[in-house]
Scaffold this motif. Structure first.
Motif, PDB file in Angstrom:
ATOM      1  N   HIS A  20       0.857  -1.177   0.000  1.00 45.69           N
ATOM      2  CA  HIS A  20       0.000   0.000   0.000  1.00 45.69           C
ATOM      3  C   HIS A  20       0.898   1.235   0.000  1.00 45.69           C
ATOM      4  CE1 HIS A  20      -2.687  -3.118   1.390  1.00 45.69           C
ATOM      5  NE2 HIS A  20      -2.033  -3.206   2.541  1.00 45.69           N
ATOM      6  N   HIS A  21       0.396   2.322  -0.543  1.00 42.22           N
ATOM      7  CA  HIS A  21       1.150   3.570  -0.443  1.00 42.22           C
ATOM      8  C   HIS A  21       0.454   4.459   0.571  1.00 42.22           C
ATOM      9  CE1 HIS A  21       4.312   6.214  -2.148  1.00 42.22           C
ATOM     10  NE2 HIS A  21       3.583   7.133  -1.532  1.00 42.22           N
ATOM     11  N   GLY A  22       1.220   4.908   1.555  1.00 44.56           N
ATOM     12  CA  GLY A  22       0.671   5.749   2.601  1.00 44.56           C
ATOM     13  C   GLY A  22       1.119   7.191   2.462  1.00 44.56           C
ATOM     14  N   HIS A  23       0.206   8.106   2.760  1.00 46.69           N
ATOM     15  CA  HIS A  23       0.519   9.539   2.722  1.00 46.69           C
ATOM     16  C   HIS A  23      -0.123  10.171   3.948  1.00 46.69           C
ATOM     17  CE1 HIS A  23       1.719  13.189   0.381  1.00 46.69           C
ATOM     18  NE2 HIS A  23       0.845  13.750   1.212  1.00 46.69           N
ATOM     19  N   GLY A  24       0.722  10.738   4.827  1.00 45.63           N
ATOM     20  CA  GLY A  24       0.222  11.320   6.062  1.00 45.63           C
ATOM     21  C   GLY A  24       0.304  12.832   6.067  1.00 45.63           C
ATOM     22  N   LEU A  25      -0.772  13.487   6.514  1.00 44.39           N
ATOM     23  CA  LEU A  25      -0.837  14.941   6.603  1.00 44.39           C
ATOM     24  C   LEU A  25      -1.321  15.347   7.991  1.00 44.39           C
ATOM     25  CD1 LEU A  25      -2.592  15.841   3.213  1.00 44.39           C
ATOM     26  CD2 LEU A  25      -0.151  16.061   3.730  1.00 44.39           C
ATOM     27  N   THR A  26      -0.747  16.406   8.515  1.00 41.14           N
ATOM     28  CA  THR A  26      -1.246  16.979   9.761  1.00 41.14           C
ATOM     29  C   THR A  26      -2.473  17.835   9.446  1.00 41.14           C
ATOM     30  OG1 THR A  26       0.098  18.976   9.575  1.00 41.14           O
ATOM     31  CG2 THR A  26       1.109  17.057  10.662  1.00 41.14           C
ATOM     32  N   PRO A  27      -3.229  18.259  10.454  1.00 39.06           N
ATOM     33  CA  PRO A  27      -4.383  19.135  10.190  1.00 39.06           C
ATOM     34  C   PRO A  27      -3.999  20.417   9.458  1.00 39.06           C
ATOM     35  CG  PRO A  27      -4.531  18.230  12.393  1.00 39.06           C
ATOM     36  CD  PRO A  27      -3.191  17.816  11.865  1.00 39.06           C
ATOM     37  N   ALA A  28      -2.741  20.864   9.610  1.00 38.57           N
ATOM     38  CA  ALA A  28      -2.289  22.075   8.918  1.00 38.57           C
ATOM     39  C   ALA A  28      -1.855  21.799   7.487  1.00 38.57           C
ATOM     40  CB  ALA A  28      -1.133  22.709   9.690  1.00 38.57           C
ATOM     41  N   GLY A  29      -1.803  20.525   7.094  1.00 37.32           N
ATOM     42  CA  GLY A  29      -1.429  20.173   5.731  1.00 37.32           C
ATOM     43  C   GLY A  29       0.029  19.811   5.556  1.00 37.32           C
ATOM     44  N   LYS A  30       0.774  19.685   6.645  1.00 42.13           N
ATOM     45  CA  LYS A  30       2.189  19.333   6.547  1.00 42.13           C
ATOM     46  C   LYS A  30       2.342  17.834   6.315  1.00 42.13           C
ATOM     47  CE  LYS A  30       6.558  19.427   9.098  1.00 42.13           C
ATOM     48  NZ  LYS A  30       7.229  19.785  10.370  1.00 42.13           N
ATOM     49  N   LYS A  31       3.175  17.492   5.344  1.00 45.25           N
ATOM     50  CA  LYS A  31       3.390  16.079   5.031  1.00 45.25           C
ATOM     51  C   LYS A  31       4.337  15.457   6.051  1.00 45.25           C
ATOM     52  CE  LYS A  31       5.829  15.021   1.399  1.00 45.25           C
ATOM     53  NZ  LYS A  31       6.207  14.838  -0.022  1.00 45.25           N
ATOM     54  N   VAL A  32       3.897  14.372   6.676  1.00 50.33           N
ATOM     55  CA  VAL A  32       4.718  13.706   7.690  1.00 50.33           C
ATOM     56  C   VAL A  32       5.022  12.260   7.329  1.00 50.33           C
ATOM     57  CG1 VAL A  32       3.919  15.199   9.555  1.00 50.33           C
ATOM     58  CG2 VAL A  32       2.658  13.095   9.027  1.00 50.33           C
ATOM     59  N   PHE A  33       4.411  11.778   6.254  1.00 53.03           N
ATOM     60  CA  PHE A  33       4.664  10.391   5.846  1.00 53.03           C
ATOM     61  C   PHE A  33       4.324  10.254   4.373  1.00 53.03           C
ATOM     62  CE2 PHE A  33       3.740   5.902   5.259  1.00 53.03           C
ATOM     63  CZ  PHE A  33       4.737   5.283   6.001  1.00 53.03           C
ATOM     64  N   ASP A  34       5.203   9.579   3.628  1.00 53.85           N
ATOM     65  CA  ASP A  34       4.947   9.366   2.203  1.00 53.85           C
ATOM     66  C   ASP A  34       5.849   8.250   1.700  1.00 53.85           C
ATOM     67  OD1 ASP A  34       4.109   9.531  -0.388  1.00 53.85           O
ATOM     68  OD2 ASP A  34       5.193  11.374  -0.872  1.00 53.85           O
ATOM     69  N   LYS A  35       5.379   7.019   1.816  1.00 57.78           N
ATOM     70  CA  LYS A  35       6.185   5.886   1.358  1.00 57.78           C
ATOM     71  C   LYS A  35       5.313   4.635   1.221  1.00 57.78           C
ATOM     72  CE  LYS A  35       8.998   6.128   4.811  1.00 57.78           C
ATOM     73  NZ  LYS A  35      10.110   5.850   5.749  1.00 57.78           N
ATOM     74  N   PRO A  36       5.800   3.652   0.464  1.00 53.79           N
ATOM     75  CA  PRO A  36       5.056   2.388   0.333  1.00 53.79           C
ATOM     76  C   PRO A  36       5.088   1.601   1.636  1.00 53.79           C
ATOM     77  CG  PRO A  36       6.619   2.682  -1.472  1.00 53.79           C
ATOM     78  CD  PRO A  36       6.958   3.701  -0.439  1.00 53.79           C
ATOM     79  N   LEU A  37       4.040   0.814   1.844  1.00 52.97           N
ATOM     80  CA  LEU A  37       3.937  -0.040   3.023  1.00 52.97           C
ATOM     81  C   LEU A  37       3.643  -1.469   2.574  1.00 52.97           C
ATOM     82  CD1 LEU A  37       1.735   2.116   5.421  1.00 52.97           C
ATOM     83  CD2 LEU A  37       4.096   1.457   5.796  1.00 52.97           C
ATOM     84  N   THR A 104      -0.881   7.761 -10.097  1.00 52.32           N
ATOM     85  CA  THR A 104       0.075   6.905  -9.409  1.00 52.32           C
ATOM     86  C   THR A 104      -0.446   6.585  -8.017  1.00 52.32           C
ATOM     87  OG1 THR A 104       1.305   8.771  -8.469  1.00 52.32           O
ATOM     88  CG2 THR A 104       1.988   7.997 -10.654  1.00 52.32           C
ATOM     89  N   ASP A 105       0.134   5.564  -7.411  1.00 50.44           N
ATOM     90  CA  ASP A 105      -0.267   5.203  -6.054  1.00 50.44           C
ATOM     91  C   ASP A 105       0.015   6.347  -5.087  1.00 50.44           C
ATOM     92  OD1 ASP A 105      -0.960   2.774  -7.085  1.00 50.44           O
ATOM     93  OD2 ASP A 105       0.833   1.724  -6.380  1.00 50.44           O
ATOM     94  N   ALA A 106       1.157   6.998  -5.280  1.00 45.11           N
ATOM     95  CA  ALA A 106       1.531   8.099  -4.391  1.00 45.11           C
ATOM     96  C   ALA A 106       0.535   9.255  -4.494  1.00 45.11           C
ATOM     97  CB  ALA A 106       2.938   8.579  -4.728  1.00 45.11           C
ATOM     98  N   LYS A 107       0.125   9.582  -5.725  1.00 42.32           N
ATOM     99  CA  LYS A 107      -0.831  10.676  -5.900  1.00 42.32           C
ATOM    100  C   LYS A 107      -2.187  10.309  -5.311  1.00 42.32           C
ATOM    101  CE  LYS A 107      -3.195  13.563  -9.292  1.00 42.32           C
ATOM    102  NZ  LYS A 107      -3.419  13.881 -10.721  1.00 42.32           N
ATOM    103  N   ASP A 108      -2.625   9.080  -5.546  1.00 45.81           N
ATOM    104  CA  ASP A 108      -3.923   8.662  -5.012  1.00 45.81           C
ATOM    105  C   ASP A 108      -3.930   8.710  -3.488  1.00 45.81           C
ATOM    106  OD1 ASP A 108      -4.853   8.295  -7.539  1.00 45.81           O
ATOM    107  OD2 ASP A 108      -4.684   6.113  -7.541  1.00 45.81           O
ATOM    108  N   ALA A 109      -2.840   8.261  -2.869  1.00 46.41           N
ATOM    109  CA  ALA A 109      -2.756   8.299  -1.408  1.00 46.41           C
ATOM    110  C   ALA A 109      -2.795   9.739  -0.904  1.00 46.41           C
ATOM    111  CB  ALA A 109      -1.488   7.601  -0.936  1.00 46.41           C
ATOM    112  N   ALA A 110      -2.110  10.643  -1.624  1.00 47.22           N
ATOM    113  CA  ALA A 110      -2.109  12.056  -1.234  1.00 47.22           C
ATOM    114  C   ALA A 110      -3.501  12.663  -1.368  1.00 47.22           C
ATOM    115  CB  ALA A 110      -1.106  12.821  -2.093  1.00 47.22           C
ATOM    116  N   VAL A 111      -4.211  12.295  -2.426  1.00 47.97           N
ATOM    117  CA  VAL A 111      -5.576  12.796  -2.628  1.00 47.97           C
ATOM    118  C   VAL A 111      -6.488  12.312  -1.506  1.00 47.97           C
ATOM    119  CG1 VAL A 111      -7.611  12.640  -4.110  1.00 47.97           C
ATOM    120  CG2 VAL A 111      -5.367  13.044  -5.123  1.00 47.97           C
ATOM    121  N   ILE A 112      -6.357  11.047  -1.136  1.00 50.64           N
ATOM    122  CA  ILE A 112      -7.188  10.487  -0.067  1.00 50.64           C
ATOM    123  C   ILE A 112      -6.928  11.212   1.249  1.00 50.64           C
ATOM    124  CG2 ILE A 112      -7.625   8.422   1.317  1.00 50.64           C
ATOM    125  CD1 ILE A 112      -6.951   6.761  -1.195  1.00 50.64           C
TER     126      ILE A 112
END
Length: 402
Positions: A20-37, A104-112
């Motif tokens: 799976h590709h994970g993308h983590g965002l804080t409530p302010a929109g800061k990216k804290v995670f972005d990598k395959p799992l 891409t998986d990365a973009k889809d995870a970011a959109v989600i």
């Protein structure tokens, strides 16, 4: 709307078979995670625990809650994370708002993740499924696969009969669900084989399986055989193909009967089973689908929300003075919509349902339109039954203006 006030990280997962590709965002929109799992409990749990320890509450959002998304959701729940589901259609529409045409998986995870952060109203809650409902989900899905296979095989048999002997198809085609007909075709697949077996012998052979219709069925078969004197080229292959297809159809029917027994046993152990089956037109298979798709109904604030989810709420379309009116929506849960439509048809023996249907027909609605309106009305009844935990109470409904 999904409550995200206490969420520390929005983790979007674009789920896959092996990773799976994970993308983590804080409530302010800061990216804290972005990598395959990797699709592994150990790896998933390590990420969930790390994010929880650093940011507090983690909301895990997927675009496919079943099949390949089942493991990450289960691990997330066990790790103390919140879970939610972003419907695929909503996800695709939201993705169109982002720049670029790449998928891409990365973009889809970011959109989600970003949709969960900025548009929490698009999320759907995922309640913890009890063991009975989880098993019903698998069995109901398998039953639908078998039903599709039975339809495919029946259509193949009818297609061959239509090609080589249309009169015979008109007799046997509509009766392929009867075990006497499939038993007959397993042994006598061609017109020549049926004629050679003889009228009297065939009657005696199928009488144990169809006591009432044996003589009438065989008479109809021989009347059909007499209507065609020419032999279409290739008819001889029916002796090979038709018996094989008939055996396959018989096996599928037997599997469905055995599966229905298993579903019924599970259904009887569920507390909502008596409530659902008290409704006219709701038998074992329909009740299982309702439990799988609707549950106890608490996910839907009103009956209108449930109707919209089922694709039974009319969609209004208007533009100036040239386009206006309500149309049947194409969206919604197809499994639930089909179950409600078929149960509405099965409920026409009920006085209240028949009265509502007849009033719709009297106002100029077609058969299908009237059934859809009846299904919409029954959604409201179903919602009230689940909300109050009460059995169905027959009453004559009032139709509303179109």
């Amino acid at each position: 709307m999904f409550d995200t006030e206490d969420v520390g990280v929005f983790l979007g997962l674009d789920v896959g078979k092996t990773a799976h590709h994970g993308h983590g965002l804080t409530p302010a929109g800061k990216k804290v995670f972005d990598k395959p799992l990797p699709n592994s409990e150990t790896k998933l749990r390590a990420v969930f625990d790390k994010l929880t320890a650093k940011f507090g509450t983690v909301l895990v959002v997927v675009d496919q809650p079943a099949s390949i998304g089942a493991l990450p959701l289960t691990v997330a729940r066990d790790a103390g994370c919140q879970v939610a589901y972003l419907p695929g259609l909503a996800m695709r529409r939201i993705a169109d708002l982002y720049p670029g045409e790449a998928k891409t998986d990365a973009k889809d995870a970011a959109v989600i993740a970003d949709a969960a952060r900025t548009m929490p109203h698009t999320l759907r809650s995922l309640e913890l499924t009890d063991e009975i409902t989880a098993e019903l989900t698998v069995l109901a899905g398998f039953d639908q696969d078998l039903a599709a296979e039975a339809t495919r095989t029946s259509n193949r048999i009818r297609g061959l009969l239509t090609q080589f002997h249309p009169s015979l198809e008109r007799v046997l085609g509509p009766r392929l669900d009867h075990q006497a007909v499939t038993w007959l075709l397993e042994r006598y697949g061609s017109p020549a084989a049926l004629r050679k077996a003889g009228r009297r012998r065939l009657v005696e052979l199928i009488r144990p399986k169809a006591p009432r219709m044996a003589a009438r069925l065989i008479d109809d078969i021989f009347d059909a055989l007499d209507e065609q004197t020419v032999v279409v080229p290739g008819t001889g292959t029916l002796d090979v193909v038709i018996p094989s297809l008939a055996r396959s159809l018989t096996a599928v029917h037997e599997q469905r009967r055995a599966l229905e027994t298993q579903i019924k046993t599970l259904l009887e152990a569920h507390p909502l089973s008596p409530v659902l089956t008290s409704m006219p037109g709701v038998a074992v298979r329909t009740a299982a689908v309702l439990l799988v798709t609707v549950g106890d109904g608490t996910s839907f604030p009103t009956a209108a929300h449930l109707a919209s989810y089922a694709g039974l709420a009319p969609a209004t379309k208007s533009s100036g003075t040239s386009i206006h009116g309500e149309h049947a929506p194409r969206s919604g849960n197809r499994q639930l919509k089909r179950a409600m439509f078929l149960s509405a048809f099965a409920a026409l023996h009920d006085h209240a349902s028949r009265t509502y249907y007849d009033k719709c027909r009297a106002r100029g609605k077609t058969h299908t339109q009237a059934l859809l309106r009846l299904a919409r009305h029954r959604i409201s009844v179903l919602f009230a039954m689940l909300r109050d935990g009460t059995f169905y109470e027959p009453r004559t409904p009032e139709t509303t203006p179109a």
